[in-house]
Design a protein around this motif. Structure first.
Motif, short mmCIF file in Angstrom:
data_model
loop_
_atom_site.label_atom_id
_atom_site.label_comp_id
_atom_site.label_asym_id
_atom_site.label_seq_id
_atom_site.Cartn_x
_atom_site.Cartn_y
_atom_site.Cartn_z
N GLU A 121 -7.77 8.84 -7.97
CA GLU A 121 -6.34 7.55 -7.83
C GLU A 121 -5.31 7.62 -6.85
O GLU A 121 -5.48 6.66 -5.66
N LEU A 122 -5.38 9.11 -5.55
CA LEU A 122 -4.32 9.35 -5.02
C LEU A 122 -5.21 8.87 -3.38
O LEU A 122 -4.99 8.83 -2.65
N LYS A 123 -7.00 9.84 -4.02
CA LYS A 123 -7.65 9.21 -2.92
C LYS A 123 -7.55 7.96 -2.36
O LYS A 123 -7.82 7.10 -1.45
N SER A 124 -8.12 7.10 -3.59
CA SER A 124 -8.04 5.77 -3.13
C SER A 124 -6.49 5.06 -2.59
O SER A 124 -6.90 3.61 -2.02
N ALA A 125 -6.09 5.81 -3.16
CA ALA A 125 -4.45 4.73 -2.76
C ALA A 125 -4.22 5.40 -0.95
O ALA A 125 -3.38 4.62 0.14
N ALA A 126 -4.51 6.34 -0.94
CA ALA A 126 -4.14 7.59 0.47
C ALA A 126 -5.11 6.39 1.10
O ALA A 126 -5.23 5.94 2.66
N LEU A 161 6.20 11.19 4.12
CA LEU A 161 6.81 10.00 3.79
C LEU A 161 7.83 9.65 2.82
O LEU A 161 8.69 8.85 2.36
N PHE A 162 6.98 11.11 1.89
CA PHE A 162 8.07 10.72 0.19
C PHE A 162 8.81 11.76 -0.20
O PHE A 162 9.23 11.95 -1.05
N LEU A 163 9.30 12.18 1.51
CA LEU A 163 9.78 14.07 1.17
C LEU A 163 11.60 12.92 1.37
O LEU A 163 11.51 11.33 1.27
N LYS A 164 12.76 14.10 0.15
CA LYS A 164 14.01 13.00 -0.02
C LYS A 164 14.44 12.86 1.34
O LYS A 164 14.35 14.43 1.75
N ALA A 220 0.79 -1.27 0.11
CA ALA A 220 -0.47 0.15 0.22
C ALA A 220 0.81 1.39 -0.12
O ALA A 220 0.79 2.03 -0.66
N HIS A 221 1.89 1.11 0.43
CA HIS A 221 2.69 1.76 0.88
C HIS A 221 3.56 2.75 -0.09
O HIS A 221 3.53 3.63 -1.25
N GLN A 222 3.77 1.36 -1.43
CA GLN A 222 4.16 1.45 -3.05
C GLN A 222 3.54 2.15 -3.61
O GLN A 222 3.96 3.03 -4.68
N SER A 223 2.37 2.20 -3.31
CA SER A 223 0.99 2.40 -4.33
C SER A 223 1.11 3.60 -4.62
O SER A 223 0.49 4.85 -5.13
N LEU A 224 0.68 3.80 -2.83
CA LEU A 224 0.11 5.40 -2.11
C LEU A 224 1.89 6.11 -3.17
O LEU A 224 1.93 7.36 -3.34
N LYS A 225 2.89 5.70 -3.26
CA LYS A 225 4.12 6.60 -3.69
C LYS A 225 3.46 6.67 -5.47
O LYS A 225 4.40 8.15 -5.67
N LEU A 226 3.59 5.76 -5.62
CA LEU A 226 2.82 6.19 -6.97
C LEU A 226 2.34 7.34 -7.83
O LEU A 226 2.37 7.57 -8.40
N SER A 227 1.50 6.51 -6.30
CA SER A 227 0.49 7.85 -6.99
C SER A 227 0.27 9.06 -6.72
O SER A 227 -0.29 10.03 -7.69
N ASN A 287 -5.71 21.35 -2.04
CA ASN A 287 -6.81 21.11 -0.98
C ASN A 287 -8.29 20.64 -2.87
O ASN A 287 -8.48 19.29 -2.48
N GLU A 288 -8.34 21.42 -2.88
CA GLU A 288 -9.40 21.02 -4.58
C GLU A 288 -7.83 20.39 -5.41
O GLU A 288 -9.25 19.07 -5.76
N LEU A 289 -7.08 20.07 -5.23
CA LEU A 289 -7.04 19.51 -6.07
C LEU A 289 -6.42 18.05 -5.80
O LEU A 289 -6.67 17.28 -6.53
N LEU A 290 -6.03 18.57 -4.99
CA LEU A 290 -5.92 16.62 -3.75
C LEU A 290 -7.20 15.53 -4.05
O LEU A 290 -7.01 14.72 -4.53
#
Length: 208
Positions: free
Chosen positions: A115-120, A161-164, A52-59, A107-110
């Motif tokens: 896809e991002l909502k589903s992954a989150a 979680l995905f910041l460098k 799930a972490h990997q899917s969220l990262k890609l999204s 907020n509107e764009l997120l």
């Protein structure tokens, strides 16, 4: 008249200044606590969380890539986001770089990204299952916390979680790990909350 001498000086008083005090009885504090043990299904649940972490990262990477084309001024700013109990996404101004207008647009764009909502949502569910399956003491030390849909948004910054990650440990790099966010912002389990766990949940009596 016969006079009798009387010694009116007080008798010598003994002060045991060098005498060792009598030892006081030792006391021992014993408290009975009900603790969760790690579920035998934990390895499979951990794998599900990793997926799930990997899917969220890609999204999220896809969202950021699209943002660079549509709103480059926002793409250049650091921001986090999380998921509310109702499934909506919420931007987090973790780096203090966003104006009120920026936050409204993000907020509107997120929330426009299904896809991002589903992954989150999937990552949140996997995270809740991971914490519930871990042990209070031992394991990965996440079982002593309560994580659910109601408190997830106040506990986990998904964007962080995905910041460098840099080479120097600091608050930002530590927030790049799910467990670190849980330990620093999570709701700790109490004796009462453990005893209210449903019948059949993994728990054991521990005396400390």
């Amino acid at each position: 008249m016969l006079k009798t001498k009387v010694n009116i000086n007080p008798a010598a008083i003994y002060h045991p200044i060098n005498e060792a005090p009598a030892p006081s009885p030792e006391t021992e504090s014993i408290e009975s606590m009900i603790a969760r043990t790690q579920s035998p299904d934990y390895p499979q649940i951990a794998e599900g969380h990793k997926s799930a972490h990997q899917s969220l990262k890609l999204s999220f990477e896809e969202f950021q890539s699209a943002l660079a084309h549509t709103d480059p001024d926002l793409a250049d700013k650091k921001f986090g986001f999380t998921i509310e109990a109702d499934g909506s996404l919420k931007v987090l101004d973790s780096s203090r770089q966003l104006s009120a207008s920026d936050m409204d647009r993000l907020n509107e764009l997120l929330n426009a990204s299904s896809e991002l909502k589903s992954a989150a949502s999937s990552y949140r569910d996997a995270s809740i299952a991971l914490v519930a399956a871990d042990a209070t003491w031992g394991g990965n030390f996440m079982g002593g916390y309560i994580l659910n849909k109601d408190n997830f948004a106040n506990t986990i910054d998904l964007g962080a979680l995905f910041l460098k990650k840099g080479t120097t440990p600091n608050a930002e790099t530590l927030n790049g790990f799910f467990s670190s966010q849980l330990w620093s912002k999570g709701e700790r389990m109490t004796h009462e909350t453990v005893t209210q766990m449903p019948v059949g949940a993994n728990k054991v009596d521990v005396t400390v």
